[in-house]
Design a protein around this motif. Structure first.
Motif, mmCIF file in Angstrom:
data_model
loop_
_atom_site.group_PDB
_atom_site.id
_atom_site.type_symbol
_atom_site.label_atom_id
_atom_site.label_comp_id
_atom_site.label_asym_id
_atom_site.label_seq_id
_atom_site.Cartn_x
_atom_site.Cartn_y
_atom_site.Cartn_z
ATOM 1 N N GLY A 48 62.491 83.744 29.639
ATOM 2 C CA GLY A 48 61.056 83.877 29.810
ATOM 3 C C GLY A 48 60.266 83.080 28.790
ATOM 4 N N ASP A 49 59.081 82.663 29.189
ATOM 5 C CA ASP A 49 58.197 81.924 28.289
ATOM 6 C C ASP A 49 57.660 82.855 27.203
ATOM 7 N N TYR A 106 66.007 76.039 22.213
ATOM 8 C CA TYR A 106 64.712 76.208 22.878
ATOM 9 C C TYR A 106 64.710 75.479 24.216
ATOM 10 N N LEU A 153 64.568 77.378 27.964
ATOM 11 C CA LEU A 153 63.500 77.170 28.947
ATOM 12 C C LEU A 153 64.028 77.214 30.377
ATOM 13 N N GLY A 199 53.384 89.466 28.794
ATOM 14 C CA GLY A 199 54.375 88.394 28.905
ATOM 15 C C GLY A 199 55.736 88.809 28.391
ATOM 16 N N ASN A 203 63.719 85.480 25.996
ATOM 17 C CA ASN A 203 62.547 84.938 25.331
ATOM 18 C C ASN A 203 62.930 83.633 24.643
ATOM 19 N N VAL A 204 62.220 82.556 24.948
ATOM 20 C CA VAL A 204 62.622 81.243 24.443
ATOM 21 C C VAL A 204 62.573 81.145 22.918
ATOM 22 N N ALA A 211 54.597 82.663 23.781
ATOM 23 C CA ALA A 211 53.720 81.939 22.864
ATOM 24 C C ALA A 211 54.114 82.286 21.443
#
Length: 340
Positions: A219-220, A211, A215, A131, A172-173, A222
């Motif tokens: 990119g998402d 954040y 979005l 990811g 990256n969020v 975790a």
């Protein structure tokens, strides 16, 4: 007042990075054993054996401040923050006056993203990392205080420009949420009447807003919430305000002071609050927590320096750091002040 705050932020960020760089990757107990003679570090030190960047000499900054300073200079030349100015600053950091710092300090993913930016990325496909986790680090956040510096009292514009600054290297969020938190916090610190409580509120707003906006463009990823970890770090900082050792250990154990943006950024806010905004005490707490100490101390130092200006900084630091690193901190502060 404006120029004093700008120079305070630049100088405190440089002090934090230069004091923290030799301690990067070390745990608290080894910092005291290897670098402090059994005590916490309160001055510049040479990198110990096995240091992350052994090429750095005593008093030299690392990638955190050098990349931010390259950005400041580019934004002054361009009259503000733009995609073109951001690209120019990153390539100047890699290939120009600050190439030494890039070569010895840039992390692998930031290095690769800048190489992609100029079309020189190696043939091997580093995008095979799972990811967008590879860009979760705090590299963008360690530069994002510059966006706050240029937008005093305007967290929304600081958030907007923190995204512009961060996207080329940190798609990256979570990383961008952290960057926006620092940018908004610094923008608040630049106000004539500010305090640590207001800076924290601005940082929380920046983390949440950043954040949400990230979005739409990034990119998402975790990972733990930057916003919620700032709240945790602030609680720890307030509860340990009178105990440096407990503060650095609890921050390290419960929030983390590592490279991920959802550790380093909250820790910076926690140390700022625990020190009551005192500039040098904020820096001491940040560097002695180890791990990603240079990044944490750069961000925390920038916010504290913007809040208090140069009043809380011993005069010796300006000439010393300017000479060791070949950076005109005072002249750049004047140029930024004229711009804002």
């Amino acid at each position: 007042m404006k120029q004093d705050k700008v120079l305070g932020a630049l100088l405190a960020a440089a002090i934090g990075d230069a004091m923290g760089a030799p301690l990067d990757s070390l745990p608290v107990y080894l910092i005291k054993r290897l670098c402090g003679g059994g005590e916490f570090v309160r001055d510049y030190t040479a990198p110990p054996e096995g240091a992350l960047a052994p090429e750095l000499k005593k008093g030299m900054v690392s990638g955190s401040f050098s990349s931010a300073f390259a950005a400041v200079e580019a934004f002054v030349r361009h009259g503000g923050i733009s995609d073109q100015a951001v690209t120019e600053s990153l390539l100047e950091w890699k290939n120009g006056r600050y190439k030494f710092y890039f070569d010895c300090c840039a992390d692998p993913t930031t290095r690769y993203c800048i190489q992609k930016l100029e079309g020189s990325a190696p043939a091997e496909d580093q995008d095979k990392f799972t990811g967008f986790q590879k860009t979760l680090n705090s590299g963008a956040a360690a530069r994002a205080w510059v966006a706050g510096l240029l937008h005093p009292g305007d967290p929304d514009r600081a958030v907007r420009d923190a995204l512009v600054m961060g996207l080329p290297t940190h798609d990256n969020v979570i990383a961008l949420s952290g960057a926006c938190a620092v940018a908004a916090g610094t923008a608040c610190a630049m106000m004539e009447r500010s305090d640590t409580g207001r800076i924290v509120e601005a940082g929380l707003y920046g983390a949440q807003t950043g954040y949400r906006k990230a979005l739409e463009v990034a990119g998402d990823a975790a990972g733990a919430s930057v916003e919620k970890r700032i709240r945790l770090a602030v609680r720890i900082g307030l509860s340990c305000a009178n105990d440096l050792e407990r503060c650095v250990n609890e921050m390290t154990d419960l929030v983390g002071t590592g490279s991920p943006a959802n550790e380093a950024v909250p820790a910076a806010f926690g140390f700022l609050v625990s020190a009551g905004g005192d500039v040098m005490e904020t820096i001491y707490r940040s560097v002695n927590a180890g791990n990603a100490s240079s990044a944490v101390a750069t961000m925390a130092g920038a916010m504290a320096g913007a809040l208090r200006g140069c009043a809380g900084l011993p005069p010796r630091h300006l000439e010393y750091l300017s000479d060791v690193n070949g950076m005109d901190l005072a002249g750049t502060a004047r140029a930024v002040s004229a711009l804002i």
